[in-house]
Design an enzyme around this catalytic site. Structure first.
Site, PDB file in Angstrom:
ATOM      1  N   LYS A 290      -4.482  -5.759   5.987  1.00  0.00           N
ATOM      2  CA  LYS A 290      -3.507  -5.297   7.258  1.00  0.00           C
ATOM      3  C   LYS A 290      -3.134  -6.438   7.803  1.00  0.00           C
ATOM      4  O   LYS A 290      -4.047  -7.424   8.604  1.00  0.00           O
ATOM      5  CB  LYS A 290      -4.284  -4.174   8.020  1.00  0.00           C
ATOM      6  CG  LYS A 290      -4.531  -3.051   7.328  1.00  0.00           C
ATOM      7  CD  LYS A 290      -5.452  -2.131   8.282  1.00  0.00           C
ATOM      8  CE  LYS A 290      -4.473  -1.434   9.291  1.00  0.00           C
ATOM      9  NZ  LYS A 290      -5.118  -0.460   9.996  1.00  0.00           N
TER      10      LYS A 290
ATOM     11  N   ASP B 264     -14.283   0.887   9.874  1.00  0.00           N
ATOM     12  CA  ASP B 264     -14.850  -0.506  10.165  1.00  0.00           C
ATOM     13  C   ASP B 264     -13.979  -1.392   9.671  1.00  0.00           C
ATOM     14  O   ASP B 264     -13.462  -1.201   8.359  1.00  0.00           O
ATOM     15  CB  ASP B 264     -16.379  -0.638   9.579  1.00  0.00           C
ATOM     16  CG  ASP B 264     -16.848  -2.167   9.849  1.00  0.00           C
ATOM     17  OD1 ASP B 264     -17.052  -2.367  11.232  1.00  0.00           O
ATOM     18  OD2 ASP B 264     -17.266  -2.644   8.903  1.00  0.00           O
TER      19      ASP B 264
ATOM     20  N   ALA C  92       0.796  -1.221   0.038  1.00  0.00           N
ATOM     21  CA  ALA C  92       0.052   0.158   0.005  1.00  0.00           C
ATOM     22  C   ALA C  92       0.864   1.357  -0.126  1.00  0.00           C
ATOM     23  O   ALA C  92       1.822   1.276   0.798  1.00  0.00           O
ATOM     24  CB  ALA C  92      -1.016   0.154   1.006  1.00  0.00           C
ATOM     25  N   PRO C  93       0.503   2.371  -0.687  1.00  0.00           N
ATOM     26  CA  PRO C  93       1.066   3.460  -0.671  1.00  0.00           C
ATOM     27  C   PRO C  93       1.281   4.146   0.685  1.00  0.00           C
ATOM     28  O   PRO C  93       0.287   4.033   1.376  1.00  0.00           O
ATOM     29  CB  PRO C  93       0.494   4.389  -1.727  1.00  0.00           C
ATOM     30  CG  PRO C  93      -0.980   4.016  -2.065  1.00  0.00           C
ATOM     31  CD  PRO C  93      -0.730   2.204  -1.694  1.00  0.00           C
ATOM     32  N   GLY C  94       2.552   5.096   0.828  1.00  0.00           N
ATOM     33  CA  GLY C  94       2.412   5.734   2.124  1.00  0.00           C
ATOM     34  C   GLY C  94       3.681   5.100   2.718  1.00  0.00           C
ATOM     35  O   GLY C  94       4.211   4.221   2.648  1.00  0.00           O
ATOM     36  N   ILE C  95       3.674   5.769   4.196  1.00  0.00           N
ATOM     37  CA  ILE C  95       4.749   5.420   5.192  1.00  0.00           C
ATOM     38  C   ILE C  95       4.429   3.976   5.605  1.00  0.00           C
ATOM     39  O   ILE C  95       3.241   4.047   6.083  1.00  0.00           O
ATOM     40  CB  ILE C  95       4.820   6.510   6.095  1.00  0.00           C
ATOM     41  CG1 ILE C  95       5.182   7.817   5.489  1.00  0.00           C
ATOM     42  CG2 ILE C  95       5.769   6.296   7.076  1.00  0.00           C
ATOM     43  CD1 ILE C  95       5.167   9.088   6.465  1.00  0.00           C
ATOM     44  N   LYS C  96       5.408   3.186   5.767  1.00  0.00           N
ATOM     45  CA  LYS C  96       5.128   1.933   6.321  1.00  0.00           C
ATOM     46  C   LYS C  96       4.817   2.070   7.783  1.00  0.00           C
ATOM     47  O   LYS C  96       5.696   2.752   8.429  1.00  0.00           O
ATOM     48  CB  LYS C  96       6.402   1.010   6.204  1.00  0.00           C
ATOM     49  CG  LYS C  96       6.371   0.681   4.522  1.00  0.00           C
ATOM     50  CD  LYS C  96       7.481  -0.273   4.403  1.00  0.00           C
ATOM     51  CE  LYS C  96       7.599  -0.839   3.010  1.00  0.00           C
ATOM     52  NZ  LYS C  96       8.890  -1.716   2.667  1.00  0.00           N
ATOM     53  N   GLY C  97       4.150   1.248   8.339  1.00  0.00           N
ATOM     54  CA  GLY C  97       3.885   1.291   9.616  1.00  0.00           C
ATOM     55  C   GLY C  97       4.978   0.284  10.546  1.00  0.00           C
ATOM     56  O   GLY C  97       5.335  -0.458   9.878  1.00  0.00           O
ATOM     57  N   MET C  98       4.925   0.507  11.620  1.00  0.00           N
ATOM     58  CA  MET C  98       5.699  -0.358  12.744  1.00  0.00           C
ATOM     59  C   MET C  98       5.006  -1.588  13.110  1.00  0.00           C
ATOM     60  O   MET C  98       6.000  -2.562  13.329  1.00  0.00           O
ATOM     61  CB  MET C  98       6.321   0.540  13.633  1.00  0.00           C
ATOM     62  CG  MET C  98       7.360   1.656  13.336  1.00  0.00           C
ATOM     63  SD  MET C  98       7.947   2.450  14.839  1.00  0.00           S
ATOM     64  CE  MET C  98       6.705   3.527  15.147  1.00  0.00           C
TER      65      MET C  98
END
EC number: 2.7.11.5
Length: 590
Positions: free
Chosen positions: A343, A378, A322-328
């Protein structure tokens, strides 16, 4: 036929009847819980409203477990026997043939099976991957709608309100009618004020209850074309009710039925007829979103899975990171042709994250049971979801094997993901701001602050509030979607940053004072705007109160005293003018 086969058929029929009895018990209790929504609204018992929402969600799980226990009693066969379940499904399909709510009953069968077996045994000859019956357009809506006809729109709306199910009187019916008629004319033209053209209203007979509001939902036919109609009714908590606004556009209706809002309490004994009616008024809504709004999240999950399977069959693009900053905490992927994100919890979390897999799952469960007030997306939770392996891009597959290896299994040409969440895709706020005009930036930052305030007033502290954890919907609303650090606001300890005691304290690299796990320092919220001076400028103009410890402590006191937030799914400007000076209602209005 062998003796074993005959015994299996007999056992299978008993199993099918037991599952259907379990479903009927669930559905009866479900409808009773929903029927009580009217009394809760009229008593203004908002605490009971919240409790009923949780109880109704738990009811399904309890009935499934209860049914599984009965299955072990009604047959001396091994209820894990897949052949037995194949026969049970065949018998069940006969039992629910032409059943008025067969689609919900089939999902209940799936849930009972899943409680006994692992989810990777999904097969259409054992459970209802596809329905056993076609959902056809209802031949008549007589059983779910009430029709009002005439030339005078004011008279039509007067009759509609006077014949409503509310026991409370309307505070000022004529004022309400003034507002309704003005909104109707603004949407459909001044010529309707003269009452020279025939109109008809098809009102769903059951009122939709959610939060502190009741919604009368229907369809207005103007010049032969059906248009949405929603009348939002509020309790003034002084013995009467009033119409807060009247909505007549598809966009407004879509926001009321948003994926970021909780399920309605609505007496819908024929769920498909209600879903079909609503889908006509909101054609862009997917079936699973409408079933979810009606209060059938498990069947919504079934509809989502069916839609996903169908989309994969009719498309050929690949899943990508997914585009965007990767989560931790989460690794996130999407399919460009499908506006859903998937996710997966990572195997290890980078510092400073100190959560565990189970803590993250608990927080997602909290969201599913909490009032999301239109500000939390949701989610659907899946175990052992199977995908075609060749639909995963090499980059994504390498990423999954690197950060979430324990959650994936490659089985021939299939990729099985042990546990994941799905959410509607939204443009991350940080990405949205990069190309937004100054006006769009201002509106988005106002929404960002409103989102934080409204969540907090509902006793949810987002925890991690960088812009990347919020998304922008197609209606311009800002919604929170990263739940790994949420906590109840009342569990937080809001503090001022202590003043250094001396120069040595001031020069120290780290903090010189102790910080507890629940400590929050609102003055540090400015850091969320690093590199975005314009966004910070807008935020400080509109929401500088969020930097103040006193704001948060005051909110905690209100919540602890039993305060339930007033947030409604329409802009403050849409509320009828005579109620605009009601301070209680507009504190946290959208």
């Amino acid at each position: 036929m062998t003796e074993t086969a005959i015994t299996h058929n007999s056992s299978a029929r008993r199993m099918a009847k037991t599952v259907l009895n379990g479903f009927n018990s669930y559905f009866a209790d479900y409808l009773n819980a929903t029927l009580a929504a009217k009394a809760r609204f009229e008593k203004a018992d908002w605490q009971a409203v919240q409790q009923a929402n949780v109880m109704r969600l738990e009811l399904y799980k309890e009935k499934v477990h209860q049914t599984v226990n009965f299955l072990a009693i009604v047959t001396n066969r091994d209820i894990r026997n897949l052949d037995l379940w194949r026969q049970a499904k065949s018998a069940y399909s006969q039992l629910v043939s032409n059943f008025p709510n067969f689609e919900i009953a089939e999902t209940f069968f799936n849930s009972v099976f899943a409680d006994v077996h692992d989810h990777d045994k999904i097969d259409d000859d054992i459970i209802y991957v596809l329905s056993s019956q076609l959902l056809v357009q209802p031949s008549s809506e007589y059983s779910i709608t009430i029709r009002y006809q005439g030339n005078d729109c004011r008279d039509l709306f007067r009759r509609l309100l006077q014949e409503s199910e509310f026991s409370l009187p309307f505070e000022d019916l004529e004022d309400d009618l003034d507002g309704i008629v003005e909104n109707f004319i603004a949407q459909h033209g001044e010529h309707h004020r003269r009452g020279t053209q025939p109109l008809s209203i098809d009102l769903l007979e059951s009122v939709f209850y959610r939060g502190k509001a009741a919604y009368m939902v229907g369809r207005v036919s103007v010049d032969g074309v059906g248009h949405p109609m929603i009348l939002a009714i509020l309790n003034n908590e002084r013995g009467s009710c009033y119409v807060d606004t009247a909505l007549f556009s598809q966009d407004d209706m879509s926001v009321v039925f948003s994926f970021a809002r909780n399920h309605f309490m609505v007496d819908a004994p024929l769920p498909y007829q209600y879903a079909h009616f609503l889908k006509q008024l909101m054609p862009n809504k997917r079936d699973y979103e409408i079933y979810n709004a009606l209060g059938f999240p498990k069947h919504a999950k079934t509809e989502f899975y069916r839609e996903l399977v169908q989309h994969l069959r009719s498309s050929d693009d690949q899943f990508i990171i997914a585009p965007g900053i990767k989560g931790m905490v989460m690794t996130v992927f999407t399919l460009p042709s499908y506006n859903i994100v998937f996710k997966i919890i990572k195997d290890k979390f980078a510092p400073p994250k100190e959560v565990t897999h189970e803590i993250v799952r608990d927080r997602y469960r909290l969201v599913s049971r909490h009032d999301r007030i239109g500000r939390m997306a949701d989610t659907q939770e899946f175990d052992n979801l199977v995908f075609p392996l060749d639909r995963f891009s090499p980059e994504l597959l390498a990423e999954l094997q690197k950060v979430a290896a324990s959650q994936i299994v490659i089985d021939g040409d299939r990729l099985i993901i042990r546990h994941l969440y799905t959410e509607r895709y939204m443009t991350p706020l940080n990405i949205y701001l990069e190309s937004a005009s100054e006006t769009e930036q201002r509106n988005a930052i106002e929404e960002y602050g409103n989102c934080i305030k409204q969540l907090s007033a509902a006793n949810i502290f987002p925890g991690d509030m960088p812009l990347k954890n919020f998304g922008v919907t197609r209606h311009g609303r800002v919604v929170f979607y990263d739940y790994d650090e949420i906590e109840l606001l009342t569990d937080c300890n809001f503090r001022h940053i202590p003043v250094p005691r001396n120069e040595e304290d001031e020069m120290r690299a780290g903090t010189w004072y102790t910080v507890g796990p629940q400590d929050i320092f609102p003055e540090e919220f400015r850091l969320f705007f690093s590199g975005r001076p314009k966004a910070r400028e807008f935020f400080e103009e509109m929401h500088s109160d969020l930097y103040q410890v006193e704001f948060w402590q005051g909110l905690q006191q209100k919540i602890r005293s039993g305060y339930v937030v007033d947030v409604f799914p329409y802009r403050r400007a849409k509320r009828f003018k005579r109620h605009q000076d009601d301070d209680r209602l507009q504190i946290y209005s959208s």
